[in-house]
Motif scaffolding. Structure first.
Motif, PDB file in Angstrom:
ATOM      1  N   PHE A 177      62.133 105.663  35.388  1.00 26.12           N
ATOM      2  CA  PHE A 177      62.406 106.107  36.268  1.00 26.12           C
ATOM      3  C   PHE A 177      61.107 106.387  37.476  1.00 26.12           C
ATOM      4  O   PHE A 177      61.256 106.902  38.213  1.00 26.12           O
ATOM      5  CB  PHE A 177      62.606 107.555  35.426  1.00 26.12           C
ATOM      6  CG  PHE A 177      61.930 109.015  35.289  1.00 26.12           C
ATOM      7  CD1 PHE A 177      61.000 108.491  33.942  1.00 26.12           C
ATOM      8  CD2 PHE A 177      61.558 109.132  35.781  1.00 26.12           C
ATOM      9  CE1 PHE A 177      60.248 109.556  33.893  1.00 26.12           C
ATOM     10  CE2 PHE A 177      60.472 110.981  35.638  1.00 26.12           C
ATOM     11  CZ  PHE A 177      60.080 110.499  34.320  1.00 26.12           C
ATOM     12  N   SER A 178      59.966 106.243  36.335  1.00 31.52           N
ATOM     13  CA  SER A 178      58.692 106.774  37.479  1.00 31.52           C
ATOM     14  C   SER A 178      58.160 105.346  37.660  1.00 31.52           C
ATOM     15  O   SER A 178      56.699 105.359  38.618  1.00 31.52           O
ATOM     16  CB  SER A 178      57.641 107.437  36.389  1.00 31.52           C
ATOM     17  OG  SER A 178      57.328 107.117  34.962  1.00 31.52           O
ATOM     18  N   LEU A 197      51.107 118.057  39.522  1.00 31.93           N
ATOM     19  CA  LEU A 197      51.353 117.932  40.476  1.00 31.93           C
ATOM     20  C   LEU A 197      50.943 119.203  41.980  1.00 31.93           C
ATOM     21  O   LEU A 197      50.658 118.640  42.676  1.00 31.93           O
ATOM     22  CB  LEU A 197      52.910 117.953  40.206  1.00 31.93           C
ATOM     23  CG  LEU A 197      52.821 116.171  39.778  1.00 31.93           C
ATOM     24  CD1 LEU A 197      54.821 116.766  39.300  1.00 31.93           C
ATOM     25  CD2 LEU A 197      53.092 115.391  40.101  1.00 31.93           C
ATOM     26  N   LYS A 249      58.852 114.721  44.223  1.00 33.09           N
ATOM     27  CA  LYS A 249      60.016 114.536  43.444  1.00 33.09           C
ATOM     28  C   LYS A 249      60.515 114.920  41.974  1.00 33.09           C
ATOM     29  O   LYS A 249      61.282 115.163  41.791  1.00 33.09           O
ATOM     30  CB  LYS A 249      59.965 112.893  43.877  1.00 33.09           C
ATOM     31  CG  LYS A 249      60.508 111.883  42.450  1.00 33.09           C
ATOM     32  CD  LYS A 249      60.806 110.386  43.874  1.00 33.09           C
ATOM     33  CE  LYS A 249      61.842 109.813  42.724  1.00 33.09           C
ATOM     34  NZ  LYS A 249      61.584 108.681  42.405  1.00 33.09           N
ATOM     35  N   TYR A 250      59.020 114.838  41.424  1.00 33.93           N
ATOM     36  CA  TYR A 250      58.935 115.390  40.317  1.00 33.93           C
ATOM     37  C   TYR A 250      58.766 116.422  39.551  1.00 33.93           C
ATOM     38  O   TYR A 250      59.234 117.076  38.323  1.00 33.93           O
ATOM     39  CB  TYR A 250      58.011 114.446  39.430  1.00 33.93           C
ATOM     40  CG  TYR A 250      58.406 112.783  39.854  1.00 33.93           C
ATOM     41  CD1 TYR A 250      58.984 112.471  38.460  1.00 33.93           C
ATOM     42  CD2 TYR A 250      57.675 112.205  40.339  1.00 33.93           C
ATOM     43  CE1 TYR A 250      59.553 110.472  38.921  1.00 33.93           C
ATOM     44  CE2 TYR A 250      57.780 110.816  41.298  1.00 33.93           C
ATOM     45  CZ  TYR A 250      58.895 110.176  39.380  1.00 33.93           C
ATOM     46  OH  TYR A 250      58.981 108.795  39.882  1.00 33.93           O
ATOM     47  N   LEU A 251      58.261 117.875  40.369  1.00 32.63           N
ATOM     48  CA  LEU A 251      58.435 119.275  39.667  1.00 32.63           C
ATOM     49  C   LEU A 251      59.230 119.784  40.071  1.00 32.63           C
ATOM     50  O   LEU A 251      60.395 119.306  40.738  1.00 32.63           O
ATOM     51  CB  LEU A 251      57.199 119.722  40.602  1.00 32.63           C
ATOM     52  CG  LEU A 251      55.551 119.667  40.334  1.00 32.63           C
ATOM     53  CD1 LEU A 251      55.026 120.669  40.760  1.00 32.63           C
ATOM     54  CD2 LEU A 251      55.704 120.126  38.864  1.00 32.63           C
ATOM     55  N   ILE A 252      60.329 119.658  38.301  1.00 28.98           N
ATOM     56  CA  ILE A 252      61.077 121.044  38.873  1.00 28.98           C
ATOM     57  C   ILE A 252      60.257 122.478  39.252  1.00 28.98           C
ATOM     58  O   ILE A 252      60.111 122.785  38.247  1.00 28.98           O
ATOM     59  CB  ILE A 252      61.916 120.483  37.481  1.00 28.98           C
ATOM     60  CG1 ILE A 252      62.569 118.999  37.709  1.00 28.98           C
ATOM     61  CG2 ILE A 252      63.103 121.691  37.494  1.00 28.98           C
ATOM     62  CD1 ILE A 252      63.292 118.864  36.720  1.00 28.98           C
ATOM     63  N   PHE A 253      61.213 123.504  40.300  1.00 29.84           N
ATOM     64  CA  PHE A 253      61.869 124.903  40.061  1.00 29.84           C
ATOM     65  C   PHE A 253      62.558 125.656  39.197  1.00 29.84           C
ATOM     66  O   PHE A 253      63.572 124.683  39.685  1.00 29.84           O
ATOM     67  CB  PHE A 253      61.143 125.210  41.174  1.00 29.84           C
ATOM     68  CG  PHE A 253      60.082 124.815  41.954  1.00 29.84           C
ATOM     69  CD1 PHE A 253      58.538 124.770  41.108  1.00 29.84           C
ATOM     70  CD2 PHE A 253      60.074 123.708  43.008  1.00 29.84           C
ATOM     71  CE1 PHE A 253      57.957 124.013  42.115  1.00 29.84           C
ATOM     72  CE2 PHE A 253      59.183 123.140  43.541  1.00 29.84           C
ATOM     73  CZ  PHE A 253      57.366 123.011  42.827  1.00 29.84           C
TER      74      PHE A 253
END
Lengths: 343, 220
Positions: B78-79, B145, B215-219
């Motif tokens: 995925f990365s 990030l 894209k990668y950080l989820i809040f």
């Protein structure tokens, strides 16, 4: 002569049911998330997925969805004739083939139940002894149709809630890409387990093939040993369908899913598997494709991503028209058989 | 620039190789900037020496090969593509630096006046800042990030200031009264434009890092 025709029809029905089991496996895209995430080797994934679908299909062939399709949708005073079952298969396959050529995504479950409705309706109005009002098990039919509306909606809600929970308690606490990658490594293995779980329920809920065989068991054409043997063959052929034919669709979809996070795929798989499990245990045949599409929508809503409303609207239209079109098609075919005295 | 053996490179993971690469490219940028500062001070020998060091690519090529080998075998699907793109973007900075150095080595100029020199030194200082910041942002992606995002915001702000200085310098260059030697004019114009090209790439790289963060950080 009539006995010969019936024997041929039974053989055709069994062959078509087994072919249908193969095509259920061939069209199954559940493995694409697993292959896309690179958890295990491609052929191994196909083998594991195939076995899971086969096991699910065979293990639940003695009741549940198979019984609903093969017997419970009909009223108490009525059982399928072999020509009714043949019509159901011809009609649902024909509508799916038309859909495929027209590039329309259709549900085989909706098509099958629609066909059953059309055939039974024509049977009831052409037979004076059968009352159209009691020809159907209306409660069961209502439950099945309600299941078609509730299953995608619940798929969306469960995915949304599960993702929000996971995001709040865990994912949002991951700060760097290294930490995210490390945690996704664990999710990859959970994804493998969830896909196997999902595949078992995909097989269990795919009652189209074994449902037809159950109809043959219910009307006395097959005895229990024969039914078990052919249901087992359906399981084997659905496994072969995945291993031999699904590889193209799985590879194609997997290449588009390479950058999707295993944690996200895990949630959509768990949600759809839960819905399929509940529907199967309630003996309701539902559309796996519709459930998974709404699970993905639930994920997009939770992540505030864009949703393709146009595509969704198109799908909804085909979703709604499949049942009546399949019913009309099946009704016309069965009426045609009746004209030649093939009841 | 840090020298590493092939054995050391083999032992490094994708993250370490990316850090090593960005450190080397940052050092190359600093050498390039220092070289131009020597040119401003008319220390031509030092200028040539520095820019020749920038052109040398052996270590970077070896790091790149080691990285490509590792990423090809990586199971982090995925990365994977983003890691590769990130590395290639660092390599783009390296290529621009090399191209810049090659061009600057073609000729040596005497700067027209002190004010022009001061302004060139000022944008070189900004270039140094954003190059160091970018290296820091790349190294922070793995651990934080949000911090990488903030550093990139600073890079973009500094580049905005540089853009204003660039127009002033070009304006000054075109308005000199003296009958200017065309080679000197062209060289200085190229110098300003190349500094800005490098700055633009650093800015675009920063935006890519910010895209990755989104894209990668989820809040929650």
């Amino acid at each position: 002569m009539a006995a010969d025709i019936i024997s041929i029809v039974v053989i055709v029905l069994i062959v078509l049911a087994i072919a249908l089991a193969f095509s259920i496996g061939a069209n199954d895209e559940t493995l694409s998330t697993l292959v896309g995430a690179g958890v295990i080797k491609f052929k191994l994934a196909l083998l594991i997925g195939g076995i899971a679908v086969g096991v699910g299909m065979f293990s639940f062939s003695f009741a549940f969805v198979a019984k609903t399709v093969g017997a419970d949708l009909l009223g108490e005073a009525i059982t399928y004739t072999d020509f009714m079952l043949l019509t159901v298969l011809i009609s649902s396959i024909l509508w799916l083939v038309i859909g495929s050529f027209a590039g329309i995504p259709l549900s085989s479950t909706h098509s099958l139940v629609g066909s059953i409705f059309g055939v039974v309706f024509v049977y009831s109005i052409t037979h004076e002894t059968v009352n159209p009002e009691t020809a159907f098990n209306w409660v069961k039919l209502n439950n099945v149709i309600l299941g078609w509306f509730f299953s995608p909606a619940f798929g969306l809600i469960i995915t949304y809630v599960l993702f929000k929970l996971l995001a709040k308690t865990y994912l949002s606490k991951l700060k760097g890409l290294n930490q995210i990658e490390r945690s996704e490594k664990y999710f990859k293995w959970l994804l493998l387990i969830s896909v196997i779980f999902a595949e078992i329920w995909v097989g269990a809920n795919s009652g189209e093939a074994v449902g037809i065989l159950y109809g043959l068991l219910d009307n006395g054409t097959l005895n229990l040993e024969q039914y078990i043997f052919y249901a087992f063959l359906c399981g084997v052929f659905s496994c072969l369908g995945i291993y031999i034919a699904a590889r193209y669709v799985v590879r194609n979809l997997a290449s588009q899913m390479m950058d999707s996070r295993p944690s996200e795929s895990l949630i959509t798989q768990i949600s759809s598997a839960l819905i399929l499990m509940i529907a199967t245990l309630l003996s309701l045949p539902i559309s796996h494709s519709h459930v998974i599409v709404f699970c993905i929508i639930g994920m997009n809503v939770a992540q505030r991503k864009e949703i393709d409303y146009k595509g969704l609207g198109k799908m909804a239209i085909y979703w709604i028209i499949t049942f009546p079109v399949a019913a009309i098609l099946a009704g016309l075919i069965y009426f045609g058989f009746n004209l030649f005295g093939l009841v | 620039m840090r020298e590493v053996s092939d054995d050391e490179l083999k032992k490094m993971n994708i993250n370490e190789l990316t850090h090593l690469f960005v450190e080397n490219i940052n050092e190359q940028n600093l050498k390039l900037i220092e070289g131009i500062e020597f040119l401003v001070d008319e220390k031509f020998e030092n200028f040539t020496q520095n820019l020749n060091l920038v052109i040398e690519t052996n270590t970077e090529v070896r790091i790149k090969k080691a990285f490509e080998f590792k990423i090809f075998k990586s199971k982090l699907m995925f990365s994977k593509a983003d890691r590769l793109k990130l590395f290639n973007k660092i390599n783009d900075i390296k290529n621009i630096g090399e191209f810049f150095a090659h061009k600057m080595l073609l000729y040596q100029v005497i700067f027209p006046d002190e004010e022009f020199k001061l302004q060139i030194l000022s944008i070189l200082k900004s270039l140094k800042t954003i190059s160091i910041d970018l290296a820091e942002a790349v190294k922070t992606i793995g651990s934080d990030l949000s911090k990488a995002h903030d550093i990139c915001e600073e890079v973009k702000e500094e580049r905005r200031k540089m853009r204003e200085a660039e127009w002033k310098l070009l304006d000054q260059l075109y308005n000199y009264d003296m009958d200017y030697l065309s080679k000197t004019f062209l060289y200085l114009k190229e110098l300003i434009e190349n500094i800005m090209m490098l700055a633009d790439h650093i800015k675009s790289f920063s935006e890519y890092i910010q895209f990755l963060v989104t894209k990668y950080l989820i809040f929650d």
